[in-house]
Design a protein around this motif. Structure first.
Motif, short mmCIF file in Angstrom:
data_model
loop_
_atom_site.label_atom_id
_atom_site.label_comp_id
_atom_site.label_asym_id
_atom_site.label_seq_id
_atom_site.Cartn_x
_atom_site.Cartn_y
_atom_site.Cartn_z
N LYS A 36 0.76 -1.12 -0.08
CA LYS A 36 -0.01 -0.08 -0.07
C LYS A 36 0.87 1.19 0.04
O LYS A 36 0.45 2.15 -0.57
N LEU A 37 2.14 1.21 0.57
CA LEU A 37 2.97 2.15 0.48
C LEU A 37 3.45 2.76 -0.66
O LEU A 37 3.82 1.79 -1.87
N PRO A 38 3.30 4.02 -1.14
CA PRO A 38 3.61 4.33 -2.32
C PRO A 38 5.03 4.34 -2.94
O PRO A 38 5.31 4.52 -4.25
N ASP A 39 6.14 4.27 -1.91
CA ASP A 39 7.44 4.24 -2.35
C ASP A 39 7.96 2.75 -2.28
O ASP A 39 9.00 2.67 -2.22
N ILE A 40 7.00 1.75 -2.08
CA ILE A 40 7.61 0.51 -2.12
C ILE A 40 8.39 0.02 -3.14
O ILE A 40 9.21 -0.80 -3.12
N VAL A 41 8.15 0.45 -4.39
CA VAL A 41 8.98 0.23 -5.58
C VAL A 41 10.47 0.63 -5.21
O VAL A 41 11.46 -0.02 -5.76
N ARG A 42 10.58 1.79 -4.68
CA ARG A 42 11.93 2.17 -4.62
C ARG A 42 12.61 1.60 -3.42
O ARG A 42 13.79 1.50 -3.14
N PHE A 43 11.82 1.31 -2.21
CA PHE A 43 12.35 0.78 -0.97
C PHE A 43 11.54 -0.41 -0.74
O PHE A 43 10.75 -0.47 0.25
N PRO A 44 11.84 -1.54 -1.41
CA PRO A 44 11.25 -2.82 -1.12
C PRO A 44 11.69 -3.53 0.06
O PRO A 44 12.88 -3.27 0.65
N PRO A 45 11.09 -4.42 0.61
CA PRO A 45 11.56 -5.23 1.73
C PRO A 45 12.92 -5.83 1.29
O PRO A 45 13.11 -6.25 0.18
N ASN A 46 13.99 -6.30 2.15
CA ASN A 46 15.21 -6.81 1.90
C ASN A 46 14.93 -8.08 1.18
O ASN A 46 14.04 -9.02 1.58
N GLY A 47 15.68 -8.28 0.11
CA GLY A 47 15.73 -9.58 -0.66
C GLY A 47 14.37 -9.82 -1.60
O GLY A 47 14.36 -10.77 -2.23
N SER A 48 13.81 -8.71 -1.88
CA SER A 48 12.46 -8.73 -2.41
C SER A 48 12.69 -8.31 -3.90
O SER A 48 13.44 -7.27 -4.02
N THR A 49 11.87 -8.40 -4.91
CA THR A 49 11.89 -7.90 -6.20
C THR A 49 10.43 -6.87 -6.19
O THR A 49 9.39 -7.69 -6.24
N PRO A 50 10.71 -5.88 -6.47
CA PRO A 50 9.51 -4.87 -6.42
C PRO A 50 9.14 -4.73 -7.86
O PRO A 50 9.83 -4.89 -8.75
N TYR A 51 7.77 -4.47 -8.12
CA TYR A 51 7.22 -4.18 -9.48
C TYR A 51 5.97 -3.22 -9.43
O TYR A 51 5.48 -3.28 -8.52
N GLU A 52 5.79 -2.54 -10.16
CA GLU A 52 4.37 -1.80 -10.53
C GLU A 52 4.33 -1.61 -12.18
O GLU A 52 5.24 -1.23 -13.01
N GLU A 53 3.01 -2.07 -12.51
CA GLU A 53 2.90 -2.10 -13.58
C GLU A 53 1.24 -1.47 -14.14
O GLU A 53 0.55 -1.67 -13.27
N ALA A 81 0.45 -17.26 1.56
CA ALA A 81 0.33 -18.21 2.94
C ALA A 81 0.93 -19.42 2.91
O ALA A 81 0.56 -20.40 3.62
N ASP A 82 1.70 -19.86 1.64
CA ASP A 82 2.55 -20.86 1.76
C ASP A 82 3.70 -20.64 1.28
O ASP A 82 4.04 -19.62 0.67
N HIS A 83 4.70 -21.72 1.20
CA HIS A 83 6.10 -21.64 0.74
C HIS A 83 6.26 -22.48 -0.78
O HIS A 83 7.45 -22.53 -0.98
N ALA A 84 5.27 -22.27 -1.49
CA ALA A 84 5.30 -23.38 -2.72
C ALA A 84 5.79 -22.62 -3.75
O ALA A 84 5.65 -23.09 -4.99
N GLY A 85 6.22 -21.28 -3.61
CA GLY A 85 6.73 -20.52 -4.82
C GLY A 85 7.18 -19.20 -4.28
O GLY A 85 7.59 -18.99 -3.08
N PRO A 86 7.28 -18.22 -5.06
CA PRO A 86 7.54 -16.78 -4.79
C PRO A 86 6.67 -16.48 -3.53
O PRO A 86 5.46 -16.56 -3.41
N GLY A 136 3.51 -4.54 -6.15
CA GLY A 136 3.79 -5.47 -4.92
C GLY A 136 5.51 -5.63 -5.06
O GLY A 136 6.07 -5.06 -5.43
N PHE A 137 5.78 -6.83 -4.19
CA PHE A 137 7.02 -7.31 -4.10
C PHE A 137 6.76 -9.09 -3.91
O PHE A 137 6.25 -9.17 -3.14
N LEU A 138 8.06 -9.65 -4.50
CA LEU A 138 7.93 -10.84 -4.33
C LEU A 138 9.19 -11.45 -4.11
O LEU A 138 10.53 -10.79 -4.69
N GLU A 139 9.58 -12.52 -3.37
CA GLU A 139 10.88 -13.01 -3.00
C GLU A 139 10.88 -14.36 -3.62
O GLU A 139 10.12 -15.20 -3.60
N ALA A 140 11.80 -14.67 -4.70
CA ALA A 140 11.87 -15.87 -5.28
C ALA A 140 12.55 -17.00 -4.33
O ALA A 140 13.33 -16.86 -3.61
N PRO A 141 11.77 -18.13 -4.47
CA PRO A 141 12.18 -19.44 -3.56
C PRO A 141 13.34 -19.80 -3.99
O PRO A 141 13.89 -19.83 -5.07
#
Length: 237
Positions: free
Chosen positions: A26-43, A151-156, A178-183
């Protein structure tokens, strides 16, 4: 429409998701400052213009039409319990704020809108099903949408926001953020990176499913679509 409706807080229920930065999409700057280790995106994708187009796209989005129109299987496991789920809410600067009361909403055909606390199983074409939890919803005069978290670890793992926005110039846009971390699995994590890319590629298909003329599986919002403006020219960015 009511104001932003993240899930109600103050409950003893533990957050059943597989990542730490819950609500950060929800935060507007998530693409610039994503959680550590994650890949942010906006489309974003232009859907047309005008209030009828905004209302139609909003109804489609909030009844899983973006997913089903992109050939993503959706199975609701549990409906939202308005008094049983604790979710986050933030001001624009990231400060936690008290959530608004939840208000049940419906599409023109009577289909209930997605609500915070809903658990679902979703599967991209050819991929294994993933369990997700709807973290919050947004419903105001110019923005309608929802975010789910894994809610699971079956992928990103991470959080994805799907939003329809009616801008000041009267244009209507579909937005994925959003932001996603690759398994970390497979040879040098290659399998995990491929799974992440597949998830990111699917975002475009979900946004395109809200375009005028797209035929979603559940058909919600089609009554409103008849009154939308003809000849809109979509523009991707």
């Amino acid at each position: 429409m009511s104001q932003e409706t993240p899930a109600r807080r103050g409950s003893h229920v533990q957050m059943p998701v597989t990542y730490a930065a819950v609500g950060a999409s929800k935060l507007p700057d998530i693409v610039r400052f994503p959680p550590n280790g994650s890949t942010p995106y906006e489309e974003s994708l232009r859907l047309g213009s005008g209030q009828p187009r905004f209302l139609t796209a909003s109804s489609l989005l909030m009844t899983w039409a973006a997913q089903r129109g992109a050939e993503i299987t959706v199975e609701e496991l549990d409906s939202a319990k308005l008094d049983g789920y604790a979710g986050p809410d933030f001001a624009a600067d990231g400060t936690p704020v008290a959530p608004a009361d939840l208000e049940e909403q419906f599409a023109p055909d009577g289909t209930p809108f997605i609500a915070p606390g809903t658990r679902a199983r979703v599967a991209l074409p050819g991929a294994i099903a993933r369990e997700v939890l709807v973290i919050y919803t947004i419903s105001d005069a110019r923005q309608v949408g929802f975010a789910w978290g894994t809610a699971d670890h079956a992928g990103p793992v991470g959080e994805q926001l799907f939003l329809v926005e009616h801008r000041e110039d009267d244009s209507v846009w579909a937005i994925g953020r959003g932001f996603l971390e690759a398994p970390k699995e497979g040879l040098f994590g290659r399998k995990g990176k491929q799974a992440l890319q597949s998830t990111l590629d699917a975002i475009t298909a979900q946004l395109k499913a809200l375009l005028p003329g797209a035929t979603p599986e559940n058909g919600a919002g089609q009554d409103a679509a008849e009154s939308s403006e003809p000849g809109s020219t979509p523009e991707a960015s």
